[in-house]
Scaffold this active site. Structure first.
Site, mmCIF file in Angstrom:
data_model
loop_
_atom_site.group_PDB
_atom_site.id
_atom_site.type_symbol
_atom_site.label_atom_id
_atom_site.label_comp_id
_atom_site.label_asym_id
_atom_site.label_seq_id
_atom_site.Cartn_x
_atom_site.Cartn_y
_atom_site.Cartn_z
ATOM 1 N N HIS A 78 0.625 -1.253 -0.026
ATOM 2 C CA HIS A 78 -0.343 -0.013 0.017
ATOM 3 C C HIS A 78 0.878 1.305 -0.022
ATOM 4 C CE1 HIS A 78 -3.974 -2.197 1.548
ATOM 5 N NE2 HIS A 78 -3.386 -2.523 0.473
ATOM 6 N N GLU A 80 0.680 3.961 1.694
ATOM 7 C CA GLU A 80 1.247 4.577 2.766
ATOM 8 C C GLU A 80 2.282 3.831 3.634
ATOM 9 O OE1 GLU A 80 -1.887 3.427 2.085
ATOM 10 O OE2 GLU A 80 -3.522 4.609 3.045
ATOM 11 N N CYS A 106 -2.584 -0.263 7.204
ATOM 12 C CA CYS A 106 -1.734 1.004 7.134
ATOM 13 C C CYS A 106 -2.056 1.879 8.400
ATOM 14 C CB CYS A 106 -2.130 1.788 5.829
ATOM 15 S SG CYS A 106 -1.472 1.032 4.339
HETATM 16 N N1 LIG Z 1 -4.799 2.033 2.444
HETATM 17 C C1 LIG Z 1 -4.950 1.676 1.271
HETATM 18 C C2 LIG Z 1 -5.754 1.075 0.602
HETATM 19 C C3 LIG Z 1 -5.480 0.300 -0.596
HETATM 20 N N2 LIG Z 1 -4.367 0.587 -1.342
HETATM 21 C C4 LIG Z 1 -4.144 0.125 -2.725
HETATM 22 C C5 LIG Z 1 -4.323 -1.274 -2.681
HETATM 23 C C6 LIG Z 1 -4.749 -1.562 -4.104
HETATM 24 O O1 LIG Z 1 -3.532 -1.539 -4.937
HETATM 25 C C7 LIG Z 1 -5.520 -0.646 -4.405
HETATM 26 C C8 LIG Z 1 -7.067 -0.882 -3.990
HETATM 27 O O2 LIG Z 1 -7.542 -1.667 -5.242
HETATM 28 P P1 LIG Z 1 -9.102 -1.815 -5.233
HETATM 29 O O3 LIG Z 1 -9.838 -2.576 -4.199
HETATM 30 O O4 LIG Z 1 -9.982 -0.367 -5.427
HETATM 31 O O5 LIG Z 1 -9.316 -2.463 -6.734
HETATM 32 O O6 LIG Z 1 -5.201 0.416 -3.312
HETATM 33 C C9 LIG Z 1 -3.654 1.304 -0.743
HETATM 34 O O7 LIG Z 1 -2.494 1.705 -1.207
HETATM 35 N N3 LIG Z 1 -3.693 1.950 0.493
HETATM 36 ZN ZN LIG Z 2 -3.377 0.044 3.264
#
Ligand SMILES: Nc1ccn([C@H]2C[C@H](O)[C@@H](COP(=O)(O)O)O2)c(=O)n1
Ligand SMILES: [Zn+2]
Length: 161
Positions: A78, A80, A106
């Protein structure tokens, strides 16, 4: 001559950098960016969501559905966490700007790193249990949460002339 009036505020600047960082993400559905600053407003960490070092963006799955091991979820780091791991110094009392409200995993990392404030842009998953857990984690650790509303419609970077 008087100063320019339409310059970026600090909040717009740091959130803009979080968004710019998210534009590096190869995730076809959700691009997340994060920018960590210290108490002197110096940027000390930046990140976006992507696969860990050594995992090819072209060979790993970007799927959202199907067999768990065939989706992106067990592999993607992620934004963060990447910003925390990329930081160049201690994160005690720092602020993290994030394009999306952090998930509970996170949130734990943010608290343990010593970050004291989370400024977020989108809260579109606020009704998920994992988001409720994030809020609880932040509240218990006295981490301030602030939703940033940006009044300007866009920030344009013009590479021509
Ligand atoms: N706190 C977060 C939550 C999610 N992400 C990233 C992880 C995945 O690459 C994307 C979410 O994908 P989706 O379920 O919307 O197709 O976002 C993050 O970096 N930080
Ligand atoms: Zn996350």
């Amino acid at each position: 001559m008087s100063k320019r009036e339409n310059y970026l505020s600090w909040d717009e600047y740091f959130m803009g950098i979080a968004f710019l960082s998210g534009m590096r993400s190869k995730d076809p559905s959700t691009q997340v960016g994060a920018c960590i600053i210290d108490e002197d407003k110096k940027i000390i960490g930046i990140g976006y969501n992507g696969f860990p070092h050594g995992s090819s963006d072209d060979e790993m799955p970007w799927e959202r559905e199907g067999e768990f091991l065939e989706t992106k979820y067990p592999y993607v780091v992620h934004a963060e966490l990447n910003a925390i791991l990329n930081s160049i110094k201690s994160l005690k009392n720092c602020t993290i700007y994030v394009t999306h409200f952090p998930c509970n995993e996170c949130a734990k990392a943010i608290v343990q790193a010593g970050i004291k404030k989370v400024v977020y842009f989108s809260d579109k998953h606020k009704d998920l249990d994992s988001t409720k857990a994030s809020r609880k984690i932040f509240e218990n650790a006295n981490v301030e949460m602030a939703h940033l509303e940006i009044l300007r419609e866009n920030i344009v970077i013009n590479f021509k002339d």
